[in-house]
Every structure is written in C-alpha cells, then in structure tokens.
Design an enzyme around this catalytic site. Sequence first.
Site, PDB file in Angstrom:
ATOM      1  N   LYS A  13      27.434   0.021 -71.340  1.00  0.00           N
ATOM      2  CA  LYS A  13      26.513   1.487 -71.355  1.00  0.00           C
ATOM      3  C   LYS A  13      25.343   2.016 -70.464  1.00  0.00           C
ATOM      4  O   LYS A  13      25.613   3.073 -69.845  1.00  0.00           O
ATOM      5  CB  LYS A  13      26.439   0.825 -72.954  1.00  0.00           C
ATOM      6  CG  LYS A  13      26.571   0.710 -73.379  1.00  0.00           C
ATOM      7  CD  LYS A  13      25.505   0.048 -75.095  1.00  0.00           C
ATOM      8  CE  LYS A  13      25.230  -0.831 -74.618  1.00  0.00           C
ATOM      9  NZ  LYS A  13      25.340  -2.763 -74.522  1.00  0.00           N
ATOM     10  N   ARG A  88      21.046   0.620 -83.251  1.00  0.00           N
ATOM     11  CA  ARG A  88      21.988  -0.827 -83.016  1.00  0.00           C
ATOM     12  C   ARG A  88      21.704  -1.295 -84.622  1.00  0.00           C
ATOM     13  O   ARG A  88      23.372  -1.792 -84.652  1.00  0.00           O
ATOM     14  CB  ARG A  88      21.316  -1.643 -82.266  1.00  0.00           C
ATOM     15  CG  ARG A  88      21.890  -2.454 -80.954  1.00  0.00           C
ATOM     16  CD  ARG A  88      20.882  -3.334 -79.821  1.00  0.00           C
ATOM     17  NE  ARG A  88      21.408  -4.270 -79.086  1.00  0.00           N
ATOM     18  CZ  ARG A  88      21.724  -3.697 -77.265  1.00  0.00           C
ATOM     19  NH1 ARG A  88      20.562  -2.608 -77.574  1.00  0.00           N
ATOM     20  NH2 ARG A  88      21.583  -4.033 -76.766  1.00  0.00           N
ATOM     21  N   ARG A 160      19.273 -12.237 -66.530  1.00  0.00           N
ATOM     22  CA  ARG A 160      18.339 -12.408 -66.854  1.00  0.00           C
ATOM     23  C   ARG A 160      18.695 -13.395 -68.353  1.00  0.00           C
ATOM     24  O   ARG A 160      19.405 -14.133 -68.543  1.00  0.00           O
ATOM     25  CB  ARG A 160      18.861 -10.998 -68.183  1.00  0.00           C
ATOM     26  CG  ARG A 160      18.399  -9.830 -67.364  1.00  0.00           C
ATOM     27  CD  ARG A 160      18.515  -8.152 -68.368  1.00  0.00           C
ATOM     28  NE  ARG A 160      19.311  -8.997 -70.169  1.00  0.00           N
ATOM     29  CZ  ARG A 160      19.695  -7.509 -70.021  1.00  0.00           C
ATOM     30  NH1 ARG A 160      19.828  -6.135 -69.837  1.00  0.00           N
ATOM     31  NH2 ARG A 160      19.455  -7.609 -71.821  1.00  0.00           N
TER      32      ARG A 160
HETATM   33  P1  ADP Z   1      22.878  -5.175 -73.115  1.00  0.00           P
HETATM   34  O1  ADP Z   1      22.582  -4.068 -72.418  1.00  0.00           O
HETATM   35  O2  ADP Z   1      22.873  -6.436 -72.577  1.00  0.00           O
HETATM   36  O3  ADP Z   1      23.732  -4.324 -74.952  1.00  0.00           O
HETATM   37  P2  ADP Z   1      19.970  -4.466 -74.244  1.00  0.00           P
HETATM   38  O4  ADP Z   1      19.571  -3.218 -72.259  1.00  0.00           O
HETATM   39  O5  ADP Z   1      20.277  -2.527 -74.402  1.00  0.00           O
HETATM   40  O6  ADP Z   1      20.686  -4.999 -73.469  1.00  0.00           O
HETATM   41  O7  ADP Z   1      19.072  -4.953 -75.035  1.00  0.00           O
HETATM   42  C1  ADP Z   1      18.257  -6.470 -74.518  1.00  0.00           C
HETATM   43  C2  ADP Z   1      17.384  -6.945 -75.620  1.00  0.00           C
HETATM   44  O8  ADP Z   1      16.894  -6.767 -76.386  1.00  0.00           O
HETATM   45  C3  ADP Z   1      18.481  -6.950 -77.585  1.00  0.00           C
HETATM   46  O9  ADP Z   1      18.933  -7.894 -76.901  1.00  0.00           O
HETATM   47  C4  ADP Z   1      17.298  -6.616 -78.449  1.00  0.00           C
HETATM   48  O10 ADP Z   1      16.568  -8.148 -78.399  1.00  0.00           O
HETATM   49  C5  ADP Z   1      16.727  -5.651 -77.937  1.00  0.00           C
HETATM   50  N1  ADP Z   1      17.453  -4.416 -78.183  1.00  0.00           N
HETATM   51  C6  ADP Z   1      17.302  -3.343 -76.972  1.00  0.00           C
HETATM   52  N2  ADP Z   1      17.620  -2.064 -77.399  1.00  0.00           N
HETATM   53  C7  ADP Z   1      17.317  -2.315 -79.184  1.00  0.00           C
HETATM   54  C8  ADP Z   1      17.319  -1.613 -80.742  1.00  0.00           C
HETATM   55  N3  ADP Z   1      18.001  -0.467 -80.596  1.00  0.00           N
HETATM   56  N4  ADP Z   1      17.379  -2.763 -81.716  1.00  0.00           N
HETATM   57  C9  ADP Z   1      16.968  -3.570 -81.560  1.00  0.00           C
HETATM   58  N5  ADP Z   1      16.391  -4.395 -80.671  1.00  0.00           N
HETATM   59  C10 ADP Z   1      16.823  -3.781 -79.792  1.00  0.00           C
HETATM   60  P1  ADP Z   2      25.654  -3.379 -71.743  1.00  0.00           P
HETATM   61  O1  ADP Z   2      24.646  -1.777 -70.683  1.00  0.00           O
HETATM   62  O2  ADP Z   2      26.455  -2.189 -72.078  1.00  0.00           O
HETATM   63  O3  ADP Z   2      24.857  -3.840 -71.205  1.00  0.00           O
HETATM   64  P2  ADP Z   2      26.227  -2.891 -68.043  1.00  0.00           P
HETATM   65  O4  ADP Z   2      26.059  -1.598 -68.192  1.00  0.00           O
HETATM   66  O5  ADP Z   2      25.006  -3.662 -67.341  1.00  0.00           O
HETATM   67  O6  ADP Z   2      26.055  -3.099 -70.068  1.00  0.00           O
HETATM   68  O7  ADP Z   2      27.111  -3.741 -67.195  1.00  0.00           O
HETATM   69  C1  ADP Z   2      27.498  -5.335 -67.607  1.00  0.00           C
HETATM   70  C2  ADP Z   2      28.337  -6.201 -66.733  1.00  0.00           C
HETATM   71  O8  ADP Z   2      29.294  -5.639 -66.032  1.00  0.00           O
HETATM   72  C3  ADP Z   2      27.508  -5.540 -65.148  1.00  0.00           C
HETATM   73  O9  ADP Z   2      26.853  -6.556 -64.808  1.00  0.00           O
HETATM   74  C4  ADP Z   2      27.847  -4.224 -64.818  1.00  0.00           C
HETATM   75  O10 ADP Z   2      27.632  -4.269 -63.440  1.00  0.00           O
HETATM   76  C5  ADP Z   2      29.219  -4.786 -64.881  1.00  0.00           C
HETATM   77  N1  ADP Z   2      30.513  -4.231 -65.342  1.00  0.00           N
HETATM   78  C6  ADP Z   2      29.877  -2.347 -65.927  1.00  0.00           C
HETATM   79  N2  ADP Z   2      30.655  -1.580 -65.725  1.00  0.00           N
HETATM   80  C7  ADP Z   2      32.050  -2.337 -65.859  1.00  0.00           C
HETATM   81  C8  ADP Z   2      33.425  -1.936 -65.024  1.00  0.00           C
HETATM   82  N3  ADP Z   2      34.007  -0.654 -65.646  1.00  0.00           N
HETATM   83  N4  ADP Z   2      34.239  -3.419 -64.956  1.00  0.00           N
HETATM   84  C9  ADP Z   2      33.378  -4.562 -64.427  1.00  0.00           C
HETATM   85  N5  ADP Z   2      31.952  -4.378 -64.131  1.00  0.00           N
HETATM   86  C10 ADP Z   2      31.798  -3.645 -65.254  1.00  0.00           C
END
Ligand code: ADP
Ligand code: ADP
Length: 214
Positions: A13, A88, A160
């Site tokens: 995302k 979420r 992280r």
């Molecule tokens: P990822 O990109 O791996 O999905 P995020 O950076 O979006 O992770 O979120 C990291 C953490 O921040 C989540 O696991 C949650 O604890 C918190 N968080 C982020 N967005 C929300 C939301 N909309 N509602 C509740 N918790 C959130």
């Molecule tokens: P989210 O915001 O949904 O948690 P991220 O954009 O941070 O996800 O992506 C999660 C991990 O996967 C990162 O290390 C990113 O560089 C990698 N990644 C993202 N898109 C792809 C893809 N299409 N193929 C392989 N790896 C990817």
Amino acid sequence: MKIIMLGAPGAGKGTQAKKIAKKYEIPHISTGDIFRANIKGGTELGMKAKSYMDQGQLVPDDVTIGMLLDRISEADCEKGYVLDGFPRTIPQAESLTAALKERGEKMDYAVDVDVPDESIVTRMGGRRACLKCGATYHVVFNPPKAEGVCDSCQEALVLRDDDKPETVQKRLTIYHDQTQPLIEYYKEQGILVTVDGTKELNEVFKDIVAVLGA
Ligand code: ADP
Ligand code: ADP
Ligand code: ZN
C-alpha cells in the site's frame, strides 16, 4: 482525486500510495507514518499509540479517527489525497464517509492491493524503513542505492519492531478480522478496485493507473 489504499500489512500500500501521490500531485497520508513521527517526537499522541503498535494491535478508533479527520481538513488536501492505512475498521470507514458527506464530498476509489498471506511474511522480513522520511525499501525487491541507507535523506534504515515474524502473524489475524470487511464495504459503495499485488511493483502501479486514468 480521493483514494483509499486497502490491503494486508505489507501488501505494498505504502509503495503504491507514494507513486500515486507523485503522479497525481496529491498528498500521501499514512496513519502509520503519522504515529511513528509522533513516537519519534515523544508527543502525547505518540505515547498513546506506541504500546498498541509494538504489540501489533490497532490504535483505538477514538484516537485515530480524530487525527485523520483533522489531517484531511488541512489546506493541501483540497485537491484530494491518498489514504494509506486508514480506514482499518468499519467504524473508521463510517466516520470517514459521514465526515465527507457533511462537506458534500465522497471518496473516488478504494484500491485493494491483493496479496496472499504466504507472501506477506517474506515481504515484511525484508522491509527496511526510513523513520525520517517514511520511505520503505526491500532488501531484495526494492533495495536502496547504498545498503542500509535511505536514498532520499541518508538516514540509517531499520527493520521495524512490528515487522518481526511473530508480530506480523498477529497483524495478519487482526487484518482479516477487522480490516478485510472494508473490501465489501467499498464494493457496496461501488468504488472498489482490486489489483494483483503479487506482480512486480511497477506492474502493480501500471494496473492502478489504468483504472485511475493517466
Ligand atoms: P503497514 O504499512 O505495515 O500496514 P502501518 O504503518 O500502516 O503498517 O501501521 C503500523 C501500525 O500503526 C499498525 O499496526 C497499527 O498499530 C497502527 N495504525 C496505523 N493506522 C491505523 C489505523 N487506521 N487504525 C488503527 N491503528 C493504526
Ligand atoms: P504496506 O504499506 O502495505 O505495509 P509496503 O509498501 O511497505 O506495504 O511494502 C512492504 C514491503 O514489500 C516493502 O519492503 C516493499 O519494498 C515491498 N514491496 C512492495 N511492493 C512490492 C511488490 N509488488 N513486489 C515485491 N515487494 C514489494
Ligand atoms: Zn528517508
């Protein structure tokens, strides 16, 4: 244009949201990045969020919703924005819908980046994050130019705490439980777009642009 990114943690995302923000010249709003910036800055909001985040749990809706609604009221959001990590939960989505309705607005697209759980654990283990500018990399799929260093701000990259395997499992369970129902919610609103997130990241972006328009 107002866009929501849906998908499991690690689906890509953030990666896609940044590309969308650049192409369509709209702000990228990541609730996770806002929380992490607050934790880094030692604010009250950061202290509230930290314990939940470290355990892989969601930050409570009462904290999260107000923060997001304030953010999208700022001047730079007038032309639209891409939301990454919000909503979420169903209550978050309902609050967003209601707040927009009050202003005579609505979201344009909810883009679901679809990736099976099996691929998520590999992606998260290899993810490296810049806690200064929010950039993310992958050691194999999207490496930085110099190992361990952010391309844009030269900050040291980190794994992280919540990307460790045991926490990733928990986040996935919470995702299926609380966040996945949003796919149906936005389908009913008629704005759902599903893309295959297992493709190479530029391919995924092409598929998104094909729907959003060049
Ligand atoms: P990822 O990109 O791996 O999905 P995020 O950076 O979006 O992770 O979120 C990291 C953490 O921040 C989540 O696991 C949650 O604890 C918190 N968080 C982020 N967005 C929300 C939301 N909309 N509602 C509740 N918790 C959130
Ligand atoms: P989210 O915001 O949904 O948690 P991220 O954009 O941070 O996800 O992506 C999660 C991990 O996967 C990162 O290390 C990113 O560089 C990698 N990644 C993202 N898109 C792809 C893809 N299409 N193929 C392989 N790896 C990817
Ligand atoms: Zn950086």
